[in-house]
Design an enzyme around this catalytic site. Structure first.
Site, PDB file in Angstrom:
ATOM      1  N   HIS A 194      11.499 -26.309  15.472  1.00  0.00           N
ATOM      2  CA  HIS A 194      11.064 -26.005  16.837  1.00  0.00           C
ATOM      3  C   HIS A 194      10.362 -27.223  17.420  1.00  0.00           C
ATOM      4  O   HIS A 194       9.309 -27.636  16.943  1.00  0.00           O
ATOM      5  CB  HIS A 194      10.093 -24.823  16.846  1.00  0.00           C
ATOM      6  CG  HIS A 194      10.730 -23.528  16.445  1.00  0.00           C
ATOM      7  ND1 HIS A 194       9.995 -22.485  15.927  1.00  0.00           N
ATOM      8  CD2 HIS A 194      12.014 -23.102  16.496  1.00  0.00           C
ATOM      9  CE1 HIS A 194      10.811 -21.460  15.683  1.00  0.00           C
ATOM     10  NE2 HIS A 194      12.039 -21.821  16.003  1.00  0.00           N
ATOM     11  N   SER A 202       8.908 -24.556  11.805  1.00  0.00           N
ATOM     12  CA  SER A 202       8.238 -24.676  13.093  1.00  0.00           C
ATOM     13  C   SER A 202       6.909 -25.406  12.887  1.00  0.00           C
ATOM     14  O   SER A 202       6.903 -26.546  12.445  1.00  0.00           O
ATOM     15  CB  SER A 202       8.036 -23.286  13.714  1.00  0.00           C
ATOM     16  OG  SER A 202       7.478 -23.378  15.002  1.00  0.00           O
ATOM     17  N   THR A 203       5.773 -24.766  13.179  1.00  0.00           N
ATOM     18  CA  THR A 203       4.480 -25.443  13.097  1.00  0.00           C
ATOM     19  C   THR A 203       4.223 -25.964  11.684  1.00  0.00           C
ATOM     20  O   THR A 203       4.270 -25.214  10.725  1.00  0.00           O
ATOM     21  CB  THR A 203       3.351 -24.481  13.498  1.00  0.00           C
ATOM     22  OG1 THR A 203       3.685 -23.860  14.730  1.00  0.00           O
ATOM     23  CG2 THR A 203       2.030 -25.211  13.626  1.00  0.00           C
ATOM     24  N   MET A 227       4.816 -20.544  12.758  1.00  0.00           N
ATOM     25  CA  MET A 227       4.288 -19.290  13.276  1.00  0.00           C
ATOM     26  C   MET A 227       5.429 -18.402  13.767  1.00  0.00           C
ATOM     27  O   MET A 227       6.525 -18.877  14.058  1.00  0.00           O
ATOM     28  CB  MET A 227       3.294 -19.562  14.418  1.00  0.00           C
ATOM     29  CG  MET A 227       3.909 -20.089  15.708  1.00  0.00           C
ATOM     30  SD  MET A 227       2.689 -20.319  17.011  1.00  0.00           S
ATOM     31  CE  MET A 227       1.886 -21.829  16.481  1.00  0.00           C
ATOM     32  N   ASP A 234      10.822 -16.260  13.723  1.00  0.00           N
ATOM     33  CA  ASP A 234      12.165 -16.806  13.926  1.00  0.00           C
ATOM     34  C   ASP A 234      12.741 -17.262  12.591  1.00  0.00           C
ATOM     35  O   ASP A 234      12.085 -18.001  11.848  1.00  0.00           O
ATOM     36  CB  ASP A 234      12.117 -17.978  14.911  1.00  0.00           C
ATOM     37  CG  ASP A 234      13.498 -18.470  15.305  1.00  0.00           C
ATOM     38  OD1 ASP A 234      14.432 -17.636  15.351  1.00  0.00           O
ATOM     39  OD2 ASP A 234      13.651 -19.674  15.578  1.00  0.00           O
TER      40      ASP A 234
END
Length: 368
Positions: A213, A187-188, A306, A309
């Site tokens: 993401h 993600s991030t 973050m 997930d």
């Protein structure tokens, strides 16, 4: 008491500046220290006051947000949240901003802006807190090679992968096959991490399935860009695509991606569905499908991001016989997803980002 997170809002809309300022003012530990109607005003204010986090629009007078972002990242790297309308004509500009070093993105609608901003106040505050924790050393190391991350934060109930696929293995999941695969969730900070990893892989590498993401419209551009940089083929996944050596399939933004068996081969299902762990695509959905239908024929990797997930999904993969890796804290932009996976005992190995490509190559060689 810890110092408050100091925020600057740069947006040519007085409404955005007002509503976001009011929303953040209600949050403990956050303080809006400055607002600016364009980057030129912002640069003037930065001479005397530098915030911990900047909330930034893209299309503004006198200087566009991308130019401002590049200037900030070159002068004094600072966590930046893009708050922008993702109109189709502006998608490339927003993607360029992400590539320049933005930590996350909040989507502004074309209509109903005030109501949206008020409803999304918790998401905005969450994004600010996550941005303030971002590992800028890792961020700037990665963006030296060029790209960045985005995480769409949506104010929705958090539900599990059960809504897409029930837990439990397939009767054939544990059978060894001539096809193996590698599943990656991030993600991030993930667009940077994925570039760092995928550009080092040979064309003989096992097939790869990826959930990053990212909002709709961005995944196709992201995949196209990586495809031009990598020896392997990288593209946005289409329903029914085969997972095969030398190919990386990235789940489309706004869709879930699952792996299924087709004889001794693996294909992907690209399907709609509810948000899982507040994301679509969800890493947990992909990892659960790999645990269920691929089992011991897989390597699972969870990287910077973050939230949590993918943590439970990686544990399910490990329990199904897969090898598993988590990126270490020092090399993560945000040590959220890997941290939660490690807590669950989901990772066989924890390693820095620069060791991940070699681990993937080694896994490929051991399965030839």
């Amino acid at each position: 008491m810890a110092d408050k997170i100091k925020v600057m809002i740069v947006d040519d809309s007085a409404l955005v500046r007002q509503v976001v300022s009011q929303a953040l003012a209600k949050e403990p530990g956050i303080e809006v220290v400055a607002t600016a109607s364009d980057p030129v005003f912002a640069l003037d204010k930065l001479k005397t006051l530098w915030p911990d986090v900047i909330v930034l629009d893209i299309e503004m007078p006198r200087m566009d947000g991308i130019s401002f972002l590049k200037k900030i990242m070159a002068e004094r790297p600072t966590p930046v949240i893009i708050c922008s309308s993702l109109a189709e004509k502006g998608a490339q500009a927003t993607f360029d901003a992400m590539a320049a070093g933005a930590v996350s993105i909040i989507t502004k609608p074309k209509a109903g802006l005030k109501a949206f901003l008020e409803d999304a106040s918790n998401d905005i505050a969450q994004a600010v807190r996550a941005a303030a924790r971002a590992n800028l050393r890792a961020l700037t190391r990665s963006s030296a090679s060029t790209t960045s991350a985005a995480a769409a934060l949506i104010n929705r109930p958090k539900i599990s992968a059960d809504v897409m696929l029930p837990p439990g293995g397939s009767p054939t999941a544990m059978a060894r096959t001539t096809d193996q695969l590698i599943a990656i969730g991030t993600s991030t900070g993930g667009t940077q991490a994925l570039e760092a990893v995928l550009t080092r892989l040979p064309s003989t590498c096992l097939g790869i399935v990826i959930v990053q993401h990212m909002p709709e419209k961005f995944t196709a551009m992201f995949a196209e860009r990586l495809n031009g940089l990598c020896e392997i083929e990288v593209r946005e996944a289409r329903n029914g695509d085969r997972v095969m050596p030398g190919r990386a399939l990235i789940a489309p933004g706004g869709k879930h991606m699952m792996v299924k068996r087709s004889g001794a081969q693996y294909i992907v299902d690209v399907v709609d569905g509810p948000l899982v762990n507040r994301h679509k695509p969800s890493v947990d959905v992909l990892f659960r499908s790999v645990a269920k239908f691929v089992g011991a024929n897989a390597l699972g990797i969870i990287m910077t991001g973050m939230g949590d997930d993918g943590a439970r999904g990686l544990r399910e993969m490990k329990d199904a016989g897969a090898k598993t890796i988590a990126q270490d804290e020092a090399s993560c932009v945000v040590f959220g997803m890997p941290k939660e996976a490690i807590k669950l005992g989901a990772a066989d190995q924890v390693m820095p980002l620069d060791r991940v490509p070699d681990a993937m190559i080694s896994y490929t060689r051991s399965n030839l």
